[in-house]
Design a protein around this motif. Sequence first.
Motif, short mmCIF file in Angstrom:
data_model
loop_
_atom_site.label_atom_id
_atom_site.label_comp_id
_atom_site.label_asym_id
_atom_site.label_seq_id
_atom_site.Cartn_x
_atom_site.Cartn_y
_atom_site.Cartn_z
N ALA A 1 26.49 55.17 31.53
CA ALA A 1 26.23 56.33 32.39
C ALA A 1 26.26 55.97 33.87
CB ALA A 1 24.88 56.95 32.02
N GLN A 2 25.67 54.81 34.22
CA GLN A 2 25.66 54.41 35.63
C GLN A 2 27.07 54.20 36.18
OE1 GLN A 2 22.72 51.36 37.01
NE2 GLN A 2 22.00 51.41 34.90
N SER B 1 17.01 54.18 37.09
CA SER B 1 18.32 53.98 37.71
C SER B 1 19.07 55.29 37.90
CB SER B 1 19.17 53.03 36.86
OG SER B 1 18.54 51.78 36.72
N GLN B 2 18.45 56.40 37.52
CA GLN B 2 19.04 57.74 37.63
C GLN B 2 20.35 57.84 36.85
OE1 GLN B 2 18.97 58.09 42.04
NE2 GLN B 2 17.41 59.66 41.75
N ALA B 3 20.33 57.28 35.63
CA ALA B 3 21.49 57.33 34.75
C ALA B 3 21.37 58.53 33.82
CB ALA B 3 21.60 56.04 33.94
N PRO B 4 22.39 59.38 33.73
CA PRO B 4 22.32 60.54 32.83
C PRO B 4 22.46 60.12 31.37
CG PRO B 4 24.47 60.44 33.90
CD PRO B 4 23.64 59.35 34.50
N VAL B 5 21.34 59.94 30.70
CA VAL B 5 21.31 59.46 29.31
C VAL B 5 20.54 60.45 28.44
CG1 VAL B 5 20.41 57.66 27.77
CG2 VAL B 5 21.52 57.02 29.91
N ASP C 1 19.56 66.37 36.67
CA ASP C 1 18.47 65.62 37.30
C ASP C 1 18.74 64.12 37.34
OD1 ASP C 1 17.15 68.01 37.58
OD2 ASP C 1 15.90 67.74 35.79
N SER C 2 19.90 63.70 36.83
CA SER C 2 20.28 62.28 36.82
C SER C 2 19.16 61.42 36.25
CB SER C 2 20.64 61.81 38.23
OG SER C 2 21.75 62.51 38.72
N GLY C 3 18.91 61.59 34.97
CA GLY C 3 17.86 60.83 34.32
C GLY C 3 17.95 60.93 32.82
#
Length: 583
Positions: free
Chosen positions: A64-65, A94-98, A154-156
């Motif tokens: 995602a990152q 890390s604000q990864a969309p997971v 929300d990037s999370g």
Amino acid sequence: MKLAEQIVNQLVEAGVHRIYGIVGDSLNPIVDAVRATGGSKKGGIDWVHVRHEEAAAFAASADAQLTGELAVCAGSCGPGNMHLINGLYDANRSQAPVLAIASHIPSKQIGQGYFQETRPQQIFEECSVYNEMVLSPEQSPRVVASAIRHAVGDSGVAVVTIPGDIADEDTATEAPVLGTLRRAPKVPHQETIQELASHINRAKKVALFVGAGIEGAHDEVVSLAEKAAAPVGHSLRGKDFIQYDNPFDVGMTGLLGYGAAAEGIHDADLMIMIGTDFPYDQFLPETTTIQIDTDPSVMGRRTNVDLQIEGSALETLRALLPLVEYKKDRKWLDRVLKKHDQIMNKAVGAYTRNVEKHQPIHPEYAASVLDEVAAEDAVFTADTGMCNVWSARYIRPNGKRRLIGSYLHGSMANAMPQSIGAQFAYPGRQVISLSGDGGLSMLLGDLITIATYRLPTNVVVFNNSTLGMVKLEMLVDGLADFGVDVPDTNYADIAKAMGFHAIRVTDPQKLKKAYQEALSFDGPALVEVITDPMSLSVPPKISSDQIFGFATAMSKIVLNRGAGEAVSMARSNLRNVQAVRQW
């Protein structure tokens, strides 16, 4: 259709290509629905069978990152999904969309102390931006759609908990259309931009300190530095996006830092923080500070901030640049840049010259040679600890490469599983994991995942048979190092047994060839570099407390273990110590 099929179809609609996880009991309906899609080559989803769910979450986080797209991991009920927790903390910070699918025990057994029963909603609450349980087929489509929107918007991390029996039920409820997300740029008001420009124009010595939030604004940051005569320091996460093609770069500050960033920031009468929430307040100066970020909640929590500006780096700087006056006095900037050049040549470069015969191998030299032979668009993942130091100082970004790690969560064992996600995301690119022997051994089993899928991933193991960063922490605190050393382990032999092309390097003159063979091998490869366990990271700014702590620790080592070890450590770090004195 079965509810599990509908959930998988929603993921396909969201653009998901793979799910990282381990199959099992309550998760089986989801896994079978994935199987039925036929895999990504047929327009469906692939199941990536890892050996530990923590590795699944790290792999999804890296995926995602690096791509900016939604990635998915999954774990079965109880212990299965609990293993996701560490990687999900890393992904969320890390604000990864997971999206994490946490399967649950049978719905009628919830609250009865059933076998493997946990409380997933409570467990995942602190590491997610969305966290809900599906209790019926009618409820599920909107919950899953909402989870996808939250993860991306929300990037999370979004967590969906679903009991296995519910996932296996039939459903007739239609799933909502996800639609396409269009983000609006965050642009400050013109009055705020004018106020920012006035601060810069009045200041005599301006410094910029930037982080990952300046992604996409490289040229604008450099243009501002040019007009404001400002040295540019950066965080480790910002390295990828600003260090290259930047004549005003002065490196990093902090314990992992290098170059003149520490001096360049501390001597300024105006510091502008852009897109960074740098956590180490002891390395930030007490000076007039302006912070620019898209998230108001992070402003002022590290240092006192005189002007807080909510806005994206790109849009804010584009509006700002026409209002900034060109500073004619460049003396301070020139002095900082000159010092940076001296430090990079004398201290950071000290271990990479005239060491081709030094054994054990200097880890700095090993990182420098790797940087030299790696591809122009290579993706690097780096373990927490000394591998962070060596990658920060010696792996050079160029606008095409990427470097990620567990930079905010600081977990051990992140690099190798992150390389799995990176390689799946970019099958045509060179992926290199910079792993410490401590980190690699913690999730060693997932080397099997790399071997199973014949991923052309390159694992470089910096084997010093010690936890190097912990050792340094102890010494700085005045403690004799204890409990950090481990018996020598031949990771190359272990990798060979798993089907890797693997080689153990003890002679620095053979290092370059070993790297080149591994990087050209069509399949999994591992290079184990036996590095000097006495090599330590010297930060760019050394306090009297650190010196006192180090001296105290050395005295304890001499008294308890004899002078030999203290002398060996001094010899291994002599180049760095001499360079520090020259600064």
